[in-house]
Design a protein around this motif. Structure first.
Motif, PDB file in Angstrom:
ATOM      1  N   HIS A  93     -32.807   4.971  57.730  1.00 42.85           N
ATOM      2  CA  HIS A  93     -34.046   4.536  58.356  1.00 42.85           C
ATOM      3  C   HIS A  93     -34.032   4.993  59.812  1.00 42.85           C
ATOM      4  O   HIS A  93     -33.010   4.863  60.490  1.00 42.85           O
ATOM      5  N   SER A  96     -33.751   1.361  62.223  1.00 44.34           N
ATOM      6  CA  SER A  96     -32.633   0.438  62.035  1.00 44.34           C
ATOM      7  C   SER A  96     -31.367   1.121  61.548  1.00 44.34           C
ATOM      8  O   SER A  96     -30.331   0.490  61.470  1.00 44.34           O
ATOM      9  N   GLU A  98     -30.398   1.837  58.693  1.00 45.73           N
ATOM     10  CA  GLU A  98     -29.880   1.357  57.413  1.00 45.73           C
ATOM     11  C   GLU A  98     -30.040   2.466  56.379  1.00 45.73           C
ATOM     12  O   GLU A  98     -30.935   3.307  56.478  1.00 45.73           O
TER      13      GLU A  98
END
Length: 162
Positions: A93, A96, A98
């Motif tokens: 991402h 973030s 992630e």
């Protein structure tokens, strides 16, 4: 976008698990393997010898499975098999960091043939597949330009609808 299982390519679909065998059960007979293999050209920076063929195979296939698959179904004499698992790319991402939707791992089998050489077939017969794609792409751009030309300049519409 993920497609339903019945619309996916065979190499993207999952294979069913073998049922656990217990003493007293009949032997499991598999008439056609539930694995898949597809032939791959060698990578550009890793040339192979003429008696070596590169396959992408199901992640659960072992060296013995690959050898038996080629010997029993296609009647190819196999000297040795080497496998390599390539880890899938992790898509992160942007904010973030992630991991989202990672690519699956891929397994490659390098098959050494006995007393044979293998030449990859010329599937396109001299044509490049990109020529056809470029023609289609140009045609699509022309079609969208024609559609845009007819819809952009409408005198009675406000700019919000354009």
């Amino acid at each position: 976008m993920r497609l339903p299982a019945h619309l996916q390519y065979l190499y993207k679909s999952l294979t069913p698990r073998y049922p656990k065998w217990q003493p007293g059960d009949p032997k499991h007979r598999v008439f056609f393997p539930q694995f898949w293999m597809r032939i791959m050209r060698p990578e550009e920076n890793r040339l192979l010898r003429p008696n070596v063929v590169r396959f992408e195979c199901h992640i659960e296939m072992t060296k013995k499975d690959v050898k038996q698959y080629l010997e029993k179904i296609y009647k190819i004499d196999v000297l040795d098999v080497t496998t390599r698992i390539e880890q899938g790319k992790e898509n992160r991402h942007p904010v973030s960091s992630e991991i989202i939707d990672p690519d699956p791992d891929r397994k490659f089998a390098y098959v050494f043939l006995t007393n044979e050489t293998f030449e990859y077939p010329d599937v396109w017969r001299g044509k490049q597949p990109f020529d056809e794609l470029a023609k289609d792409e140009k045609r699509m751009i022309q079609m969208t330009n024609k559609e845009n030309a007819t819809t952009i300049y409408r005198p009675g519409l406000s700019t919000w609808f354009r």
